[in-house]
Design a protein around this motif. Structure first.
Motif, PDB file in Angstrom:
ATOM      1  N   SER A 152      -3.370  16.829  -0.435  1.00  0.00           N
ATOM      2  CA  SER A 152      -4.661  16.193  -0.672  1.00  0.00           C
ATOM      3  C   SER A 152      -5.870  17.011  -0.229  1.00  0.00           C
ATOM      4  O   SER A 152      -6.959  16.797  -0.729  1.00  0.00           O
ATOM      5  CB  SER A 152      -4.685  14.818  -0.013  1.00  0.00           C
ATOM      6  N   ASP A 177       6.084  12.289  -2.148  1.00  0.00           N
ATOM      7  CA  ASP A 177       4.947  11.360  -2.091  1.00  0.00           C
ATOM      8  C   ASP A 177       3.895  11.856  -3.074  1.00  0.00           C
ATOM      9  O   ASP A 177       3.178  12.815  -2.810  1.00  0.00           O
ATOM     10  CB  ASP A 177       4.378  11.306  -0.672  1.00  0.00           C
ATOM     11  N   SER A 193       0.873   9.164   6.709  1.00  0.00           N
ATOM     12  CA  SER A 193       1.778   8.014   6.551  1.00  0.00           C
ATOM     13  C   SER A 193       3.240   8.463   6.510  1.00  0.00           C
ATOM     14  O   SER A 193       4.138   7.693   6.860  1.00  0.00           O
ATOM     15  CB  SER A 193       1.434   7.213   5.294  1.00  0.00           C
ATOM     16  N   THR A 242       1.025   5.853  -5.341  1.00  0.00           N
ATOM     17  CA  THR A 242       0.105   4.805  -4.896  1.00  0.00           C
ATOM     18  C   THR A 242      -0.474   4.114  -6.120  1.00  0.00           C
ATOM     19  O   THR A 242      -0.558   4.689  -7.194  1.00  0.00           O
ATOM     20  CB  THR A 242      -1.085   5.351  -4.073  1.00  0.00           C
ATOM     21  N   ASN A 279       5.480   4.496   2.633  1.00  0.00           N
ATOM     22  CA  ASN A 279       6.083   5.540   3.466  1.00  0.00           C
ATOM     23  C   ASN A 279       6.583   4.964   4.785  1.00  0.00           C
ATOM     24  O   ASN A 279       7.653   5.339   5.275  1.00  0.00           O
ATOM     25  CB  ASN A 279       5.071   6.663   3.714  1.00  0.00           C
ATOM     26  N   ALA A 289       1.105  10.510  -4.205  1.00  0.00           N
ATOM     27  CA  ALA A 289      -0.138   9.725  -4.184  1.00  0.00           C
ATOM     28  C   ALA A 289      -1.231  10.379  -5.039  1.00  0.00           C
ATOM     29  O   ALA A 289      -1.951   9.698  -5.760  1.00  0.00           O
ATOM     30  CB  ALA A 289      -0.622   9.561  -2.750  1.00  0.00           C
ATOM     31  N   HIS A 290      -1.338  11.709  -4.948  1.00  0.00           N
ATOM     32  CA  HIS A 290      -2.404  12.400  -5.693  1.00  0.00           C
ATOM     33  C   HIS A 290      -1.916  13.003  -7.013  1.00  0.00           C
ATOM     34  O   HIS A 290      -2.691  13.663  -7.705  1.00  0.00           O
ATOM     35  CB  HIS A 290      -3.050  13.473  -4.814  1.00  0.00           C
ATOM     36  N   GLY A 330      -1.894  -0.759  -3.475  1.00  0.00           N
ATOM     37  CA  GLY A 330      -0.441  -0.896  -3.467  1.00  0.00           C
ATOM     38  C   GLY A 330       0.236   0.460  -3.496  1.00  0.00           C
ATOM     39  O   GLY A 330      -0.407   1.504  -3.645  1.00  0.00           O
ATOM     40  N   SER A 350       0.855  -1.193   0.000  1.00  0.00           N
ATOM     41  CA  SER A 350       0.000   0.000   0.000  1.00  0.00           C
ATOM     42  C   SER A 350       0.888   1.238   0.000  1.00  0.00           C
ATOM     43  O   SER A 350       2.100   1.146   0.271  1.00  0.00           O
ATOM     44  CB  SER A 350      -0.920   0.030   1.230  1.00  0.00           C
ATOM     45  N   GLY A 351       0.290   2.373  -0.298  1.00  0.00           N
ATOM     46  CA  GLY A 351       1.028   3.632  -0.246  1.00  0.00           C
ATOM     47  C   GLY A 351       1.463   3.928   1.183  1.00  0.00           C
ATOM     48  O   GLY A 351       2.565   4.426   1.428  1.00  0.00           O
ATOM     49  N   PHE A 352       0.595   3.616   2.127  1.00  0.00           N
ATOM     50  CA  PHE A 352       0.915   3.828   3.546  1.00  0.00           C
ATOM     51  C   PHE A 352       2.149   3.008   3.926  1.00  0.00           C
ATOM     52  O   PHE A 352       3.105   3.524   4.522  1.00  0.00           O
ATOM     53  CB  PHE A 352      -0.286   3.426   4.407  1.00  0.00           C
ATOM     54  N   ASP A 408       4.724  16.077   0.037  1.00  0.00           N
ATOM     55  CA  ASP A 408       3.699  15.536  -0.853  1.00  0.00           C
ATOM     56  C   ASP A 408       3.910  16.187  -2.215  1.00  0.00           C
ATOM     57  O   ASP A 408       4.341  17.355  -2.279  1.00  0.00           O
ATOM     58  CB  ASP A 408       2.298  15.926  -0.354  1.00  0.00           C
ATOM     59  N   SER A 455      -3.477   2.762  -5.591  1.00  0.00           N
ATOM     60  CA  SER A 455      -4.832   2.644  -5.058  1.00  0.00           C
ATOM     61  C   SER A 455      -5.736   3.800  -5.458  1.00  0.00           C
ATOM     62  O   SER A 455      -6.943   3.732  -5.268  1.00  0.00           O
ATOM     63  CB  SER A 455      -4.752   2.602  -3.532  1.00  0.00           C
ATOM     64  N   LYS A 456      -5.185   4.850  -5.991  1.00  0.00           N
ATOM     65  CA  LYS A 456      -6.020   6.024  -6.313  1.00  0.00           C
ATOM     66  C   LYS A 456      -6.264   6.040  -7.826  1.00  0.00           C
ATOM     67  O   LYS A 456      -7.135   5.331  -8.301  1.00  0.00           O
ATOM     68  CB  LYS A 456      -5.358   7.286  -5.779  1.00  0.00           C
ATOM     69  N   HIS A 462       1.301  14.059   4.478  1.00  0.00           N
ATOM     70  CA  HIS A 462       0.326  13.025   4.824  1.00  0.00           C
ATOM     71  C   HIS A 462       0.711  12.245   6.094  1.00  0.00           C
ATOM     72  O   HIS A 462       1.887  12.103   6.416  1.00  0.00           O
ATOM     73  CB  HIS A 462       0.211  12.045   3.648  1.00  0.00           C
TER      74      HIS A 462
HETATM   75  N1  PMP Z   1       0.228   9.393   0.767  1.00  0.00           N
HETATM   76  C1  PMP Z   1      -0.742  10.296   0.529  1.00  0.00           C
HETATM   77  C2  PMP Z   1      -0.356  11.716   0.249  1.00  0.00           C
HETATM   78  C3  PMP Z   1      -2.092   9.908   0.543  1.00  0.00           C
HETATM   79  O1  PMP Z   1      -3.066  10.789   0.308  1.00  0.00           O
HETATM   80  C4  PMP Z   1      -2.415   8.546   0.815  1.00  0.00           C
HETATM   81  C5  PMP Z   1      -3.858   8.051   0.819  1.00  0.00           C
HETATM   82  N2  PMP Z   1      -4.733   8.777   1.580  1.00  0.00           N
HETATM   83  C6  PMP Z   1      -1.383   7.654   1.063  1.00  0.00           C
HETATM   84  C7  PMP Z   1      -0.070   8.100   1.019  1.00  0.00           C
HETATM   85  C8  PMP Z   1      -1.657   6.216   1.369  1.00  0.00           C
HETATM   86  O2  PMP Z   1      -1.946   5.526   0.195  1.00  0.00           O
HETATM   87  P1  PMP Z   1      -2.687   4.129   0.218  1.00  0.00           P
HETATM   88  O3  PMP Z   1      -4.137   4.414   0.313  1.00  0.00           O
HETATM   89  O4  PMP Z   1      -2.295   3.504  -1.083  1.00  0.00           O
HETATM   90  O5  PMP Z   1      -2.182   3.363   1.380  1.00  0.00           O
END
Ligand code: PMP
Length: 396
Positions: A184, A209, A138, A240, A115, A211-212, A249, A110-112, A180, A242-243, A136
């Protein structure tokens, strides 16, 4: 003495949440995540998921997932470093590295996790982590797992960042600047070119990071680093899956050296089972689709601009977003939550975001327009915003 197993201490905390009006039940989707969904028994336009490109329920991804399950099974049976590393995991990392225009990409579950695992693996005692104050959760948690010292700079404030670097350069061995790529809650883009300049001036490493930004910014959604043309100048580029990619992932793209080290020290990969074949198959298909055409990213931006312009025309405060993330700032916490409830009653789901996720008095509903929305759905959503906005004296 009271019985500790009754968890009275937790019951008290739960009551406090209720007293503060922030206790919540999870909303329940009765079907796939898409532009329009069945939520808690009601059909509503979905303006709250991170499914930017509409890939979460895309037929090509579903087909690829099914094929991967048929070939590789439902699960992997082990962590990657024991016997949970399949050839499709390697194929995924190869295609991600190619997509991100980096030497290598290292995949997490996951993205979490990415990190949580990467930051602690690349820093140690004697190092300094310098983090944007709005990074974020994480990143914050990942940094806590590191033995390095931590400090923050004011949000996207380059004077503040330089001050921190200047004061600390000689006190630490390695300095890692973390930001980031896209923030977000407001949708603003990090000032990466300036951050890179400062990092080079003070010999610090950079960690973004995205993710977005992944699947959203840059050529075919290659991300914020590509958007600014900074390939080779960012040390760790996180994304990520997942988005925008629609599955699950996370990954970090960078050098072969980074890859080799993480293979030995990334704890979530060392101690937790690898991504299931269905997810891996679907992600590979998603990346191929992005590399084939800009159809999805183009539609995402077109929809986002259309929706943002319409809300702005009605008089809503949509902040300073530079990306499809569209905050509609209401201000007071309870009014924000009421606005979200009223929108739901009028067929639109958009979650309210209040303190502590955003500063007090800046409560907002955060609209996430996707490539999957039709103009007709967006028009219906705008109508609901107009009706509720007028009724609650937010506009007009
Ligand atoms: N980093 C950022 C900036 C995010 O917004 C998020 C998701 N909210 C994550 C990491 C975590 O990603 P994931 O949902 O894939 O675990």
């Amino acid at each position: 003495m009271e019985n500790v197993h009754e968890l009275k201490f937790l019951k008290e905390k739960i009551q406090q949440l209720k007293d503060q009006g922030v206790y919540r039940k999870l909303p329940v989707l009765q079907g796939p995540s898409d532009a329009e969904v069945m939520l808690n028994g009601k059909k509503v336009i979905n303006l709250s998921s991170n499914n930017y490109l509409g890939f979460a329920n895309h037929p090509r991804l579903k087909k690829a997932a099914i094929e991967a399950v048929e070939k590789y099974g439902a699960g992997t049976g082990a962590v990657r470093t024991i016997i949970g590393n399949m050839d499709i995991h390697e194929e995924l990392e190869k295609i991600l590295a190619e997509f991100k225009r980096e030497e290598a990409a290292f995949v997490y579950q996951s993205g979490f996790n990415c990190n949580a695992g990467t930051i602690q693996a690349i820093t140690e005692e004697g190092d300094l982590i310098v983090s944007d104050e709005l990074n974020h959760a994480s990143i914050i948690d990942g940094s806590r797992l590191s033995k390095a010292k931590k400090t923050i700079f004011k949000h996207s404030d380059m004077d503040s960042l330089e001050e921190v670097l200047k004061t600390n350069r000689d006190k630490y061995r390695n300095i890692l600047i973390i930001t980031d790529g896209v923030f977000s809650m407001d949708g603003d883009i990090a000032k990466l070119p300036e951050i890179v300049e400062l990092a080079e001036k003070y010999e610090a490493m950079t960690y973004v990071d995205d993710a977005h930004g992944s699947g959203v910014l840059g050529e075919s959604g290659r991300g914020t680093v590509d958007h600014f043309g900074l390939h080779g100048r960012i040390d760790f580029s996180i994304g990520t899956l997942s988005k925008a990619i629609g599955v699950l992932g996370g990954y970090v793209a960078g050098s072969n050296t980074m890859y080799e080290w993480l293979n030995h020290r990334a704890r979530p990969v060392l101690f937790s089972t690898s991504l299931p074949p269905a997810a891996v198959g679907a992600i590979i298909e998603a990346i191929k689709m992005l590399m084939e055409s800009t159809e999805y990213t183009d539609r995402l931006w077109d929809n986002a601009k259309y929706f943002k312009a319409k809300l702005g025309k009605l008089g809503f405060n949509t902040g300073h977003s530079q990306t499809p993330i569209t905050p509609v700032i209401i201000g007071e916490e309870s009014k924000t939550m009421e606005f979200s409830r009223e929108l739901f009653n009028n067929g639109v789901f958009v979650s309210g975001i209040v303190f502590p996720t955003v500063p007090r008095g800046t409560g907002r509903v955060r609209c996430m327009v996707t490539a999957a929305h039709t103009k007709e759905q967006l028009d219906r959503a705008v109508d609901a915003f107009e009706k509720v906005g007028n009724k609650m004296h937010i506009i007009g």
